[in-house]
Design a protein around this motif. Structure first.
Motif, PDB file in Angstrom:
ATOM      1  N   ASN A 196       0.814  -1.218   0.000  1.00 27.53           N
ATOM      2  CA  ASN A 196       0.000   0.000   0.000  1.00 27.53           C
ATOM      3  C   ASN A 196       0.844   1.263   0.000  1.00 27.53           C
ATOM      4  O   ASN A 196       0.544   2.207  -0.730  1.00 27.53           O
ATOM      5  CB  ASN A 196      -0.959   0.017   1.186  1.00 27.53           C
ATOM      6  N   GLY A 197       1.889   1.311   0.808  1.00 27.85           N
ATOM      7  CA  GLY A 197       2.733   2.500   0.889  1.00 27.85           C
ATOM      8  C   GLY A 197       3.338   2.880  -0.458  1.00 27.85           C
ATOM      9  O   GLY A 197       3.152   4.008  -0.935  1.00 27.85           O
ATOM     10  N   PRO A 198       4.043   1.948  -1.109  1.00 32.70           N
ATOM     11  CA  PRO A 198       4.615   2.275  -2.416  1.00 32.70           C
ATOM     12  C   PRO A 198       3.557   2.625  -3.465  1.00 32.70           C
ATOM     13  O   PRO A 198       3.790   3.458  -4.338  1.00 32.70           O
ATOM     14  CB  PRO A 198       5.365   0.998  -2.808  1.00 32.70           C
ATOM     15  N   ARG A 199       2.396   2.027  -3.385  1.00 34.43           N
ATOM     16  CA  ARG A 199       1.339   2.335  -4.351  1.00 34.43           C
ATOM     17  C   ARG A 199       0.763   3.724  -4.118  1.00 34.43           C
ATOM     18  O   ARG A 199       0.485   4.452  -5.068  1.00 34.43           O
ATOM     19  CB  ARG A 199       0.250   1.261  -4.309  1.00 34.43           C
ATOM     20  N   THR A 254       3.308   6.149  -5.430  1.00 34.53           N
ATOM     21  CA  THR A 254       3.235   6.187  -6.891  1.00 34.53           C
ATOM     22  C   THR A 254       2.089   7.075  -7.355  1.00 34.53           C
ATOM     23  O   THR A 254       2.256   7.900  -8.263  1.00 34.53           O
ATOM     24  CB  THR A 254       3.071   4.768  -7.465  1.00 34.53           C
ATOM     25  N   MET A 255       0.915   6.928  -6.727  1.00 34.64           N
ATOM     26  CA  MET A 255      -0.236   7.751  -7.107  1.00 34.64           C
ATOM     27  C   MET A 255       0.024   9.230  -6.833  1.00 34.64           C
ATOM     28  O   MET A 255      -0.309  10.081  -7.659  1.00 34.64           O
ATOM     29  CB  MET A 255      -1.485   7.295  -6.359  1.00 34.64           C
ATOM     30  N   TRP A 292      -4.587   0.720  -9.722  1.00 34.18           N
ATOM     31  CA  TRP A 292      -4.350  -0.049  -8.504  1.00 34.18           C
ATOM     32  C   TRP A 292      -5.393  -1.161  -8.375  1.00 34.18           C
ATOM     33  O   TRP A 292      -5.072  -2.313  -8.088  1.00 34.18           O
ATOM     34  CB  TRP A 292      -4.403   0.883  -7.321  1.00 34.18           C
ATOM     35  N   GLY A 293      -6.651  -0.818  -8.604  1.00 35.09           N
ATOM     36  CA  GLY A 293      -7.713  -1.817  -8.516  1.00 35.09           C
ATOM     37  C   GLY A 293      -7.525  -2.949  -9.518  1.00 35.09           C
ATOM     38  O   GLY A 293      -7.697  -4.128  -9.180  1.00 35.09           O
ATOM     39  N   LEU A 294      -7.155  -2.596 -10.746  1.00 37.74           N
ATOM     40  CA  LEU A 294      -6.911  -3.625 -11.753  1.00 37.74           C
ATOM     41  C   LEU A 294      -5.739  -4.509 -11.347  1.00 37.74           C
ATOM     42  O   LEU A 294      -5.791  -5.736 -11.488  1.00 37.74           O
ATOM     43  CB  LEU A 294      -6.652  -2.992 -13.125  1.00 37.74           C
ATOM     44  N   ILE A 307       2.450   3.399 -14.642  1.00 40.69           N
ATOM     45  CA  ILE A 307       2.846   2.094 -15.190  1.00 40.69           C
ATOM     46  C   ILE A 307       4.118   1.596 -14.511  1.00 40.69           C
ATOM     47  O   ILE A 307       4.182   0.466 -14.018  1.00 40.69           O
ATOM     48  CB  ILE A 307       3.012   2.159 -16.724  1.00 40.69           C
ATOM     49  N   ALA A 308       5.135   2.439 -14.473  1.00 50.33           N
ATOM     50  CA  ALA A 308       6.408   2.023 -13.874  1.00 50.33           C
ATOM     51  C   ALA A 308       6.266   1.780 -12.372  1.00 50.33           C
ATOM     52  O   ALA A 308       6.744   0.769 -11.849  1.00 50.33           O
ATOM     53  CB  ALA A 308       7.475   3.074 -14.150  1.00 50.33           C
ATOM     54  N   GLY A 309       5.597   2.698 -11.694  1.00 55.27           N
ATOM     55  CA  GLY A 309       5.500   2.602 -10.243  1.00 55.27           C
ATOM     56  C   GLY A 309       4.648   1.450  -9.754  1.00 55.27           C
ATOM     57  O   GLY A 309       5.043   0.715  -8.849  1.00 55.27           O
ATOM     58  N   LEU A 310       3.472   1.273 -10.339  1.00 58.90           N
ATOM     59  CA  LEU A 310       2.587   0.187  -9.875  1.00 58.90           C
ATOM     60  C   LEU A 310       3.103  -1.183 -10.307  1.00 58.90           C
ATOM     61  O   LEU A 310       2.958  -2.148  -9.561  1.00 58.90           O
ATOM     62  CB  LEU A 310       1.160   0.429 -10.376  1.00 58.90           C
TER      63      LEU A 310
END
Length: 142
Positions: A18-21, A24-25, A75-77, A132-135
């Motif tokens: 969750n933190g890295p996501r 990223t957002m 994120w959901g996908l 794209i790169a982050g998730l």
């Protein structure tokens, strides 16, 4: 969600993605806001898009909301693919890349001026590539 990582013989340690996501957002949204700000302030581009007969000025709050919504949908996908696909990061990256390319043929083409079109392309690319790169980096294997 959490994933487990452990060396052989050690107890797995749960690591949250969750933190890295979230980071990223936030970064994707800030990069989009920066692109809009530079276009608007430094180059005096009025980002106006035409939908049918209606012209809409793209303001900073819209850029922020679009960045956050794109991140949440991505994120959901990714969460769904982590439950269903054997290589969720790869599948997600391909789907997200296709969506990004398709978005370049819809939103930016509606720009009223060349400056608006260029800005819209840059907005789509900046937010999309960061997401794209982050998730993809946070994808967990099944």
């Amino acid at each position: 969600m959490t994933s487990t990582n452990a060396a052989p013989g050690l107890t797995p340690v749960k690591q949250s993605t969750n933190g890295p996501r979230i980071v990223t957002m936030v970064v994707a949204t800030l990069v989009g806001a920066a692109v809009w700000f530079v276009a608007r302030v430094a180059f005096d581009v009025k980002v106006i898009a035409k939908t049918g007969a209606t012209e809409t000025t793209v303001q900073l709050p819209s850029v922020i909301v679009a960045g956050v919504l794109s991140g949440l949908l991505g994120w959901g996908l990714l969460e769904l693919l982590e439950r269903k696909a054997s290589k969720p990061g790869t599948v997600w990256s391909v789907i997200a890349s296709v969506v990004l390319v398709l978005s370049l043929f819809t939103g930016p083409l509606n720009g009223v001026t060349t400056g608006a079109k260029v800005t819209l392309v840059l907005l789509h690319l900046a937010v999309g590539l960061v997401l794209i790169a982050g998730l993809a980096r946070t994808a967990r294997k099944r």
